[in-house]
Write a protein that holds these residues in place. Sequence first.
Motif, PDB file in Angstrom:
ATOM      1  N   LYS A  81      44.532  50.719  52.659  1.00 24.09           N
ATOM      2  CA  LYS A  81      45.281  50.058  54.036  1.00 24.09           C
ATOM      3  C   LYS A  81      43.897  50.837  54.976  1.00 24.09           C
ATOM      4  CE  LYS A  81      48.553  49.566  54.725  1.00 24.09           C
ATOM      5  NZ  LYS A  81      49.134  48.148  54.623  1.00 24.09           N
ATOM      6  N   GLU A  84      41.943  48.347  55.458  1.00 22.80           N
ATOM      7  CA  GLU A  84      42.387  47.345  55.860  1.00 22.80           C
ATOM      8  C   GLU A  84      42.392  47.606  57.846  1.00 22.80           C
ATOM      9  OE1 GLU A  84      47.293  45.104  54.990  1.00 22.80           O
ATOM     10  OE2 GLU A  84      47.433  47.150  56.104  1.00 22.80           O
ATOM     11  N   ALA A 173      41.291  41.032  56.413  1.00 22.70           N
ATOM     12  CA  ALA A 173      42.504  41.065  55.917  1.00 22.70           C
ATOM     13  C   ALA A 173      43.184  40.519  55.105  1.00 22.70           C
ATOM     14  CB  ALA A 173      43.127  40.350  57.825  1.00 22.70           C
ATOM     15  N   CYS A 176      43.227  42.563  51.853  1.00 21.03           N
ATOM     16  CA  CYS A 176      43.712  43.765  51.483  1.00 21.03           C
ATOM     17  C   CYS A 176      45.569  43.672  51.403  1.00 21.03           C
ATOM     18  CB  CYS A 176      43.884  44.604  53.132  1.00 21.03           C
ATOM     19  SG  CYS A 176      42.395  45.238  52.646  1.00 21.03           S
ATOM     20  N   THR A 180      47.611  45.009  49.265  1.00 17.38           N
ATOM     21  CA  THR A 180      48.518  45.901  49.235  1.00 17.38           C
ATOM     22  C   THR A 180      50.626  45.296  48.782  1.00 17.38           C
ATOM     23  OG1 THR A 180      48.256  46.117  51.222  1.00 17.38           O
ATOM     24  CG2 THR A 180      50.064  46.791  50.664  1.00 17.38           C
TER      25      THR A 180
END
Length: 289
Positions: A81, A84, A173, A176, A180
């Motif tokens: 995160k 990101e 983007a 990540c 995730t």
Amino acid sequence: MNRIDFVYLVFGNAQAYHTQAYFSMLTVLRGKRGQDTVTVYTDRPRHYARLAGRVEVRELGKATLDEWINGTGYVFRAKIKALEGHAAGNPGAHLLFLDGDTCLQGGASGMAQLLDSGTGLMHKDEGHPSAMRGASLRMWNAMKGKSVGGCTVSMRHNVWNSGVIGIPAGRAAAVCAMATEACDAILGCGAGCFTAEQYAFSIAMQEAMQLQPAEPWVAHYWGNKEEWQGRIASFITEAHTSGLSLDDEIKALDAFPMATLPLFVRKSNTQRRLTKLIKRMFKDKIQGR
């Protein structure tokens, strides 16, 4: 060439982690190109006050860290995160995340050329989890054949060490988001593993681009931390007690034995067991003050 944003995430009370990261940043300040930047996300900004003006220090509050960990109890989810979030604010830059137990050897131009070509970087390829043991193998058995971000986890997804993660501009983007999803899938299938974030990034990076190892440029001493930590502590103590300026401290890195210190030392299990036994049998006695 695009700018490289070197990014660190360091939090918690363990001074050793902050000392390692501080030293790593010194090596980056010595080797980066003029346009490159260094940013650390941390809940202990005072540890990096000496680097003010050379390193951007982004203070993290508990609420942000809790949001990044998202109730999983798995602190390494925050790494995904943090990258990101940084990428969202710097879409035109390459991202190069470094764990604290790393140091940049030489300059950054070789990595910059690979990133400019669209090639990604991770520390090194450690092989496929199906050939591993313990938690890594359980993670593979739980995840094989599962769909993550539109791909199926398969034999083509090796584990790459995530002590270094280099993502070309414009790719972070998507990487990540998939990392995730993969990390949460690993944690959610009962196969929680210390390296869940590492395998999640490995899957996402291999799906998005070709990968090359960062070993020629970055030393990652996770396998010999005790010796490196001792040398680093001595180096920093000498620099600060001698009153060196930050620029002189960076120049003093020329005498640090980065090229000769082992990165991995296999510890003797017998020695470890005997040491524990001796400590139990012959305990120190406190005599008072």
